[in-house]
Design an enzyme around this catalytic site. Structure first.
Site, PDB file in Angstrom:
ATOM      1  N   ASN A  83      11.097  -0.006  -0.753  1.00  0.00           N
ATOM      2  CA  ASN A  83      12.294   0.056  -0.484  1.00  0.00           C
ATOM      3  C   ASN A  83      12.762  -1.449   0.156  1.00  0.00           C
ATOM      4  O   ASN A  83      12.725  -1.994   0.028  1.00  0.00           O
ATOM      5  CB  ASN A  83      12.519   1.501   1.310  1.00  0.00           C
ATOM      6  CG  ASN A  83      11.634   0.455   2.390  1.00  0.00           C
ATOM      7  OD1 ASN A  83      12.763  -0.470   2.783  1.00  0.00           O
ATOM      8  ND2 ASN A  83      10.687   0.413   3.020  1.00  0.00           N
ATOM      9  N   ASN A  91      -2.173   8.781  -3.306  1.00  0.00           N
ATOM     10  CA  ASN A  91      -2.149   6.815  -3.157  1.00  0.00           C
ATOM     11  C   ASN A  91      -2.955   6.449  -3.651  1.00  0.00           C
ATOM     12  O   ASN A  91      -2.540   5.317  -4.009  1.00  0.00           O
ATOM     13  CB  ASN A  91      -2.100   6.315  -1.416  1.00  0.00           C
ATOM     14  CG  ASN A  91      -0.911   7.556  -0.416  1.00  0.00           C
ATOM     15  OD1 ASN A  91      -0.819   6.908   0.673  1.00  0.00           O
ATOM     16  ND2 ASN A  91       0.503   7.015  -0.628  1.00  0.00           N
ATOM     17  N   ASP A 122       2.069  -1.300   8.467  1.00  0.00           N
ATOM     18  CA  ASP A 122       2.616  -0.056   7.929  1.00  0.00           C
ATOM     19  C   ASP A 122       2.871   1.180   8.558  1.00  0.00           C
ATOM     20  O   ASP A 122       1.482   1.296   9.380  1.00  0.00           O
ATOM     21  CB  ASP A 122       1.231   0.016   6.598  1.00  0.00           C
ATOM     22  CG  ASP A 122       2.290   1.129   5.493  1.00  0.00           C
ATOM     23  OD1 ASP A 122       2.055   0.475   4.547  1.00  0.00           O
ATOM     24  OD2 ASP A 122       2.300   2.164   5.558  1.00  0.00           O
ATOM     25  N   CYS A 182       8.318   4.582  -5.714  1.00  0.00           N
ATOM     26  CA  CYS A 182       6.850   5.475  -6.595  1.00  0.00           C
ATOM     27  C   CYS A 182       6.992   6.590  -6.492  1.00  0.00           C
ATOM     28  O   CYS A 182       6.583   7.719  -7.675  1.00  0.00           O
ATOM     29  CB  CYS A 182       6.124   4.206  -6.153  1.00  0.00           C
ATOM     30  SG  CYS A 182       5.708   2.703  -6.280  1.00  0.00           S
ATOM     31  N   GLY A 210       0.057   0.043  -2.568  1.00  0.00           N
ATOM     32  CA  GLY A 210       0.102   0.042  -3.737  1.00  0.00           C
ATOM     33  C   GLY A 210      -0.183  -1.913  -3.468  1.00  0.00           C
ATOM     34  O   GLY A 210      -1.091  -2.182  -4.464  1.00  0.00           O
ATOM     35  N   CYS A 221      25.557 -16.984  -1.189  1.00  0.00           N
ATOM     36  CA  CYS A 221      24.589 -16.374  -0.877  1.00  0.00           C
ATOM     37  C   CYS A 221      24.551 -16.215   0.343  1.00  0.00           C
ATOM     38  O   CYS A 221      24.638 -16.667   1.358  1.00  0.00           O
ATOM     39  CB  CYS A 221      23.119 -16.743  -1.456  1.00  0.00           C
ATOM     40  SG  CYS A 221      21.793 -15.681  -0.332  1.00  0.00           S
TER      41      CYS A 221
HETATM   42 ZN   LIG Z   1      20.059 -16.514  -0.999  1.00  0.00          ZN
END
Ligand SMILES: [Zn+2]
Length: 362
Positions: A234, A173, A165, A295, A144, A352
């Site tokens: 994902n 699709n 992919d 989706c 998409g 982080c």
């Molecule tokens: Zn970060």
């Protein structure tokens, strides 16, 4: 005395007889080329120093500009300075091109014509188009988001697109994945994409990789590209891409869609450590699968990935050209039902685990 106006064809014929054709446009107007063997002397320079171009007042001078207005004015100015044999080319370089007359161009005719609307933009021009031609993009996903991104990047003349992919085309699709067609159901998406993209722009090199992005191949896939575009569906792939982009110092153009909403941003923590966020600064932990259906489970309005994907493509082109203000540090949320864009400031998280002191991942 009125200035003689001649057609481009007459100018070409006179040029062959020894007349001097002078292109009086500015240098930044030469992106689409100049008449073959014309002298390029901008109007102001020609009017202030005509002897530098034609010391003899009897020299036959044919002046050409973009549309025929400036050359007429310049011809009048030269006539007033004593030049007796001056003409202006009616319709200018536009008419010259339309008549198919010979031009001097830095690049081949296909390049000049295909990218002519880019070449006319002073912010792109031939230098910018050559930057696009030299750019290398990794597009993860030929679905998409990957469809609009790859289509428009190929059309824009990105020189190299690696498309990754592992899926095959399914009828479900086609409601949004416009790279693919009914006839290609069952074929690998990357093979289908190569057909569509090559048909649109045969100049672009497509490296089709039928695979899933994994910890084992992610480094090799992005080692030789300039920009990574996330069109994954994902979370594990998104984290893999973000962490690898931080390691390799590559900008990541992120996009995601869900039902009637989408979001898009640019993560550049690899090159701008401590100044730009990464994907993990935004989402430290993957959400629970029940809270984040894909989706196939949740559904998505077919046009939505088109909108988000084209913002991603726009950001990629801006990064390559060094134009404008990037989405780096800003998350754009799009709500199709309300038709609203909301912007959220994103700051790097010092703790982080992807880009901060929380320690590098992977
Ligand atoms: Zn970060």
């Amino acid at each position: 005395m009125a200035i003689r106006e001649i057609s481009p064809q007459q100018a070409l014929a006179r040029q062959a007889q020894g007349a001097r054709l002078v292109d009086v446009r500015e240098a930044d107007e030469h992106a689409l080329g100049t008449p073959a063997q014309a002298l390029c002397v901008p109007r102001a320079q020609l009017e202030s120093d005509p002897a530098g171009t034609a010391p003899d007042h009897d020299t036959e001078l044919l002046l050409i500009c973009a549309g025929g207005v400036r050359s007429l004015g310049a011809a009048q100015a030269l006539q007033a300075q004593g030049y007796r044999n001056v003409a202006s080319v009616a319709g200018g370089y536009q008419a010259w091109l339309a008549a198919g007359l010979p031009v001097d161009a830095r690049r081949d005719a296909d390049f000049m014509e295909r990218y002519s609307r880019h070449l006319r933009l002073p912010q792109v021009g031939i230098e910018g188009q050559e930057k696009l031609e030299q750019a290398r993009i990794l597009m993860v996903g030929a679905g998409g988001l990957g469809s609009p991104v790859a289509f428009y990047l190929a059309a824009a003349g990105i020189g190299f697109i690696r498309l990754v992919d592992d899926d095959v085309v399914d009828r479900s699709n086609l409601q949004r994945q416009v790279l693919h067609t009914e006839a290609r159901i069952g074929q690998p998406k990357v093979a289908s994409a190569v057909q569509s993209l090559s048909a649109l722009n045969p100049r672009v090199r497509i490296d089709a990789v039928q695979a899933r992005v994994t910890a084992d191949n992610v480094d090799a896939l992005m080692a030789d590209v300039d920009i990574v575009i996330d069109g994954a569906d994902n979370f594990p792939t998104r984290y893999l891409l973000s962490d690898a982009c931080v390691r390799h110092g590559k900008p990541l153009v992120y996009g995601a869609v869900h039902r009637f909403e989408g979001q898009v941003s640019v993560f550049d923590a690899g090159r701008r450590r401590g100044e730009s966020p990464c994907y993990r600064c935004l989402f430290p932990e993957p959400p629970d699968a029940r809270d984040a259906p894909n989706c196939a489970e949740a559904g998505v309005l077919g046009v939505l990935p088109g909108i988000i994907g084209l913002i991603q493509a726009t950001e990629a082109i801006k990064l390559i050209l060094g134009l404008g203000e990037s989405l780096d540090g800003r998350l754009l949320n799009f709500d199709a039902l309300a038709m609203r864009l909301r912007e959220t400031r994103l700051r790097p998280d010092p703790q982080c685990p992807g880009c901060g002191n929380g320690g590098p991942v992977g």
